[in-house]
Enzyme design. Structure first.
Site, PDB file in Angstrom:
ATOM      1  N   GLU A 101       0.873  -1.171   0.000  1.00  0.00           N
ATOM      2  CA  GLU A 101       0.000   0.000   0.000  1.00  0.00           C
ATOM      3  C   GLU A 101       0.906   1.216   0.000  1.00  0.00           C
ATOM      4  O   GLU A 101       1.927   1.232   0.681  1.00  0.00           O
ATOM      5  CB  GLU A 101      -0.892   0.059   1.251  1.00  0.00           C
ATOM      6  CG  GLU A 101      -1.960  -0.997   1.316  1.00  0.00           C
ATOM      7  CD  GLU A 101      -1.536  -2.236   2.077  1.00  0.00           C
ATOM      8  OE1 GLU A 101      -2.231  -3.257   1.969  1.00  0.00           O
ATOM      9  OE2 GLU A 101      -0.493  -2.188   2.761  1.00  0.00           O
ATOM     10  N   TYR A 113       7.480   2.628  -7.432  1.00  0.00           N
ATOM     11  CA  TYR A 113       6.894   1.286  -7.485  1.00  0.00           C
ATOM     12  C   TYR A 113       6.498   0.920  -8.919  1.00  0.00           C
ATOM     13  O   TYR A 113       6.711  -0.209  -9.358  1.00  0.00           O
ATOM     14  CB  TYR A 113       5.694   1.182  -6.545  1.00  0.00           C
ATOM     15  CG  TYR A 113       6.067   1.322  -5.091  1.00  0.00           C
ATOM     16  CD1 TYR A 113       7.125   0.591  -4.542  1.00  0.00           C
ATOM     17  CD2 TYR A 113       5.384   2.183  -4.249  1.00  0.00           C
ATOM     18  CE1 TYR A 113       7.478   0.708  -3.206  1.00  0.00           C
ATOM     19  CE2 TYR A 113       5.725   2.305  -2.910  1.00  0.00           C
ATOM     20  CZ  TYR A 113       6.779   1.572  -2.396  1.00  0.00           C
ATOM     21  OH  TYR A 113       7.123   1.694  -1.081  1.00  0.00           O
TER      22      TYR A 113
END
Length: 148
Positions: A101, A113
């Site tokens: 998350e 990411y």
């Protein structure tokens, strides 16, 4: 990461995540599960801890628990280096999917990411203590861990 690293890690934790910083007890709990289900690392520069990261792994799935880099050392590739290490550890453990998350209000982390092949898979509304949403991301592992 060891318990001896916690004073320096907590300084970075509290400055990076002031609203929802993990407590010393929470970090000690994570370290207590090393190496069985956890893998925590620190990044050191000039003899000082400048970042840390952690992975939780069980079966064929893993979660990036945290990645933090001290403010002065951000955007220097330390986060990417630590993420590479976490993904390598996940692969060594036979993991086929890694989840995480990331704060919806943190575009630089989201971009990192995505460079590593993570894809958005959902949203957790009001996930963080200040009401900020979390973007859920996943990357499948195929045994090949590449750098961004």
């Amino acid at each position: 990461m060891t318990e001896a690293d916690l004073p320096d890690v907590l300084i970075i934790e509290r400055s990076t995540f002031p609203i929802d910083a993990w407590s010393e007890g929470m970090l000690r709990g994570e370290l207590a599960d090393q190496p069985r289900t956890r893998h925590y690392i620190v990044a050191v520069s000039a003899g000082r801890i400048v970042g840390y990261a952690g992975l939780a792994a069980a079966g064929d799935q893993a979660d990036v628990q945290t990645i933090a880099v001290s403010g002065a050392m951000q955007r220097a590739g330390i986060g990417s280096a630590m993420l590479t290490e976490l993904l390598g550890e996940a692969a060594r453990r036979g993991v086929t999917a890694v989840f995480l998350e990331v704060r919806a209000d943190n575009p630089p982390a989201q971009a990192m990411y995505e460079r590593f092949g993570f894809e958005r898979i959902g949203l957790r509304r009001d996930y963080y203590d200040d009401g900020t949403d979390a973007i859920m991301m996943m990357r499948k592992l195929d045994g090949e861990i590449g750098n961004a």
